[in-house]
Design an enzyme around this catalytic site. Structure first.
Site, PDB file in Angstrom:
ATOM      1  N   ASP A   7       0.864  -1.201   0.000  1.00  0.00           N
ATOM      2  CA  ASP A   7       0.000   0.000   0.000  1.00  0.00           C
ATOM      3  C   ASP A   7       0.891   1.239   0.000  1.00  0.00           C
ATOM      4  O   ASP A   7       2.080   1.177   0.309  1.00  0.00           O
ATOM      5  CB  ASP A   7      -0.932   0.025   1.212  1.00  0.00           C
ATOM      6  CG  ASP A   7      -1.909   1.212   1.172  1.00  0.00           C
ATOM      7  OD1 ASP A   7      -2.419   1.530   0.079  1.00  0.00           O
ATOM      8  OD2 ASP A   7      -2.140   1.840   2.215  1.00  0.00           O
ATOM      9  N   SER A   8       0.254   2.364  -0.308  1.00  0.00           N
ATOM     10  CA  SER A   8       0.975   3.637  -0.253  1.00  0.00           C
ATOM     11  C   SER A   8       1.335   4.004   1.187  1.00  0.00           C
ATOM     12  O   SER A   8       2.198   4.837   1.409  1.00  0.00           O
ATOM     13  CB  SER A   8       0.110   4.741  -0.849  1.00  0.00           C
ATOM     14  OG  SER A   8      -1.055   4.880  -0.060  1.00  0.00           O
ATOM     15  N   CYS A  70      -4.298  -1.437  -2.291  1.00  0.00           N
ATOM     16  CA  CYS A  70      -4.366   0.000  -2.555  1.00  0.00           C
ATOM     17  C   CYS A  70      -5.214   0.178  -3.806  1.00  0.00           C
ATOM     18  O   CYS A  70      -4.822  -0.274  -4.890  1.00  0.00           O
ATOM     19  CB  CYS A  70      -2.944   0.522  -2.794  1.00  0.00           C
ATOM     20  SG  CYS A  70      -2.884   2.257  -3.250  1.00  0.00           S
ATOM     21  N   GLU A 162      -2.614   9.536   7.511  1.00  0.00           N
ATOM     22  CA  GLU A 162      -1.147   9.358   7.537  1.00  0.00           C
ATOM     23  C   GLU A 162      -0.491  10.287   8.561  1.00  0.00           C
ATOM     24  O   GLU A 162       0.547   9.963   9.122  1.00  0.00           O
ATOM     25  CB  GLU A 162      -0.557   9.599   6.133  1.00  0.00           C
ATOM     26  CG  GLU A 162      -0.897   8.516   5.123  1.00  0.00           C
ATOM     27  CD  GLU A 162      -0.163   7.188   5.362  1.00  0.00           C
ATOM     28  OE1 GLU A 162       1.024   7.214   5.731  1.00  0.00           O
ATOM     29  OE2 GLU A 162      -0.803   6.130   5.202  1.00  0.00           O
ATOM     30  N   CYS A 194     -11.102   2.860  -0.855  1.00  0.00           N
ATOM     31  CA  CYS A 194      -9.712   3.174  -0.505  1.00  0.00           C
ATOM     32  C   CYS A 194      -9.440   2.401   0.777  1.00  0.00           C
ATOM     33  O   CYS A 194     -10.264   2.434   1.709  1.00  0.00           O
ATOM     34  CB  CYS A 194      -9.554   4.670  -0.264  1.00  0.00           C
ATOM     35  SG  CYS A 194      -7.975   5.118   0.509  1.00  0.00           S
ATOM     36  N   HIS A 196      -7.544   2.892   3.140  1.00  0.00           N
ATOM     37  CA  HIS A 196      -7.417   3.702   4.357  1.00  0.00           C
ATOM     38  C   HIS A 196      -8.788   3.927   5.020  1.00  0.00           C
ATOM     39  O   HIS A 196      -8.854   4.147   6.229  1.00  0.00           O
ATOM     40  CB  HIS A 196      -6.834   5.088   4.038  1.00  0.00           C
ATOM     41  CG  HIS A 196      -5.340   5.120   3.859  1.00  0.00           C
ATOM     42  ND1 HIS A 196      -4.715   4.561   2.781  1.00  0.00           N
ATOM     43  CD2 HIS A 196      -4.358   5.677   4.629  1.00  0.00           C
ATOM     44  CE1 HIS A 196      -3.404   4.777   2.882  1.00  0.00           C
ATOM     45  NE2 HIS A 196      -3.159   5.450   3.989  1.00  0.00           N
TER      46      HIS A 196
HETATM   47  N1  DGL Z   1      -5.020   3.271   0.519  1.00  0.00           N
HETATM   48  C1  DGL Z   1      -4.858   3.561  -0.858  1.00  0.00           C
HETATM   49  C2  DGL Z   1      -6.101   3.287  -1.647  1.00  0.00           C
HETATM   50  O1  DGL Z   1      -6.728   2.279  -1.371  1.00  0.00           O
HETATM   51  C3  DGL Z   1      -4.097   4.788  -1.249  1.00  0.00           C
HETATM   52  C4  DGL Z   1      -4.504   6.099  -0.774  1.00  0.00           C
HETATM   53  C5  DGL Z   1      -3.506   7.175  -1.160  1.00  0.00           C
HETATM   54  O2  DGL Z   1      -2.304   6.955  -0.999  1.00  0.00           O
HETATM   55  O3  DGL Z   1      -3.954   8.237  -1.616  1.00  0.00           O
HETATM   56  O4  DGL Z   1      -6.478   3.998  -2.542  1.00  0.00           O
END
Ligand code: DGL
Length: 270
Positions: A7-8, A70, A162, A194, A196
């Site tokens: 993931d990011s 992600c 974050e 997402c 997150h």
């Molecule tokens: N958690 C990621 C997603 O599912 C990335 C969110 C991001 O880095 O902007 O999109």
């Protein structure tokens, strides 16, 4: 026999947790590109380059199969990776398809023509890059007809998570839900597109109200991975050692991961 989870930043931990609960004996190596999060405001070339780098690092850990936990990378980079970059013997899987299969009440791998489904009005919450890619609508159109999707790009939410700022993340979630409701007053289902966002699931549910079914990916992805590994056991790679890797500051990232996941997680430098 390890599988990689990419993931990011912190969001993929929601998927990691569900996979670990579903397959406790499977070693998982997590890679969070916290130094470059959020991806959701980057362009597709940038997301492709960063995602390839992270996936290569997971190969070094003996993970032949990597889950892109992600949506932004799945939407902006996965197809290009699979078509132009991936060597034989390696697999990269995204997080979109299991979610859409659940929404459209399909079995895994059911490729029959698109058909009418029960849910007609769907709210999609995702990063600006995922919304701009229209990948969700494209995958949905392969499987369902007559579904009205209203997408809300949720600027700022990943950044707030974050940064460890839960109050800001909650306030942003409330305002994004309100913005979506101005265009679609009564969604039947909401997709947290997402990884997150499940960290803020209670805030989404509260803003949407109890009548809206909120779909999040973690357990759906874990189920579909278990099914995949049963069919393709050769993709469980040679790695043995579970780990949490980050491109960010391991101490800070461990602290935020522990805060959001409510369990102690120790990252090391990627
Ligand atoms: N958690 C990621 C997603 O599912 C990335 C969110 C991001 O880095 O902007 O999109």
């Amino acid at each position: 026999m390890a599988v990689g989870v990419f993931d990011s930043g912190l969001g993929g931990l929601t998927v990691h947790k569900a996979i670990a609960a579903r397959m406790p004996e499977l070693p998982l190596v997590y890679y969070g590109d916290n130094a470059h999060a959020p991806y959701g405001v980057r362009d597709a070339d940038d997301i492709f380059a960063l995602t390839c780098k992270g996936v290569e690092r997971l190969w070094d850990e003996g993970c032949d199969l990597v889950i892109l936990a992600c949506n932004t990378a799945s939407a902006a980079a996965l197809r290009r990776m699979q078509e132009t970059w991936l060597p034989p013997g390696k697999r990269v899987l995204g997080v979109f398809v299991p979610l859409i299969e659940a929404l459209t009440e399909r079995q895994w791998g059911d490729n029959s023509p698109p058909r009418e489904v029960a849910v007609k009005h769907v709210a999609l919450f995702a990063t600006p890059a995922t919304v701009a890619s229209r990948a969700f609508q494209r995958e949905l159109a392969f499987r369902a007809i007559g579904v009205d999707v209203e997408a809300q790009p949720c600027a700022g939410v990943v950044d707030a998570i974050e940064q460890g700022d839960e109050l800001l993340a909650e306030a942003l979630v409330a305002s994004h839900v309100e913005a979506l409701r101005r265009r679609m007053p009564h969604p039947q289902a909401a997709i947290l597109g997402c990884t997150h966002y499940p960290l803020m699931q209670a805030a989404f549910q509260q803003a949407l109200g109890p009548d809206v079914a909120v779909y999040s990916q973690a357990s759906l992805v874990a189920e579909s991975l278990a099914d995949y590994l049963q069919r393709r056991p050769e993709f469980v790679g040679p790695g043995r050692r579970p780990a949490f890797l980050t491109t960010g500051d391991p101490v800070k990232v461990s602290g935020k991961a522990t805060q959001f996941l409510r369990q102690v997680i120790s990252f090391q430098s990627a």
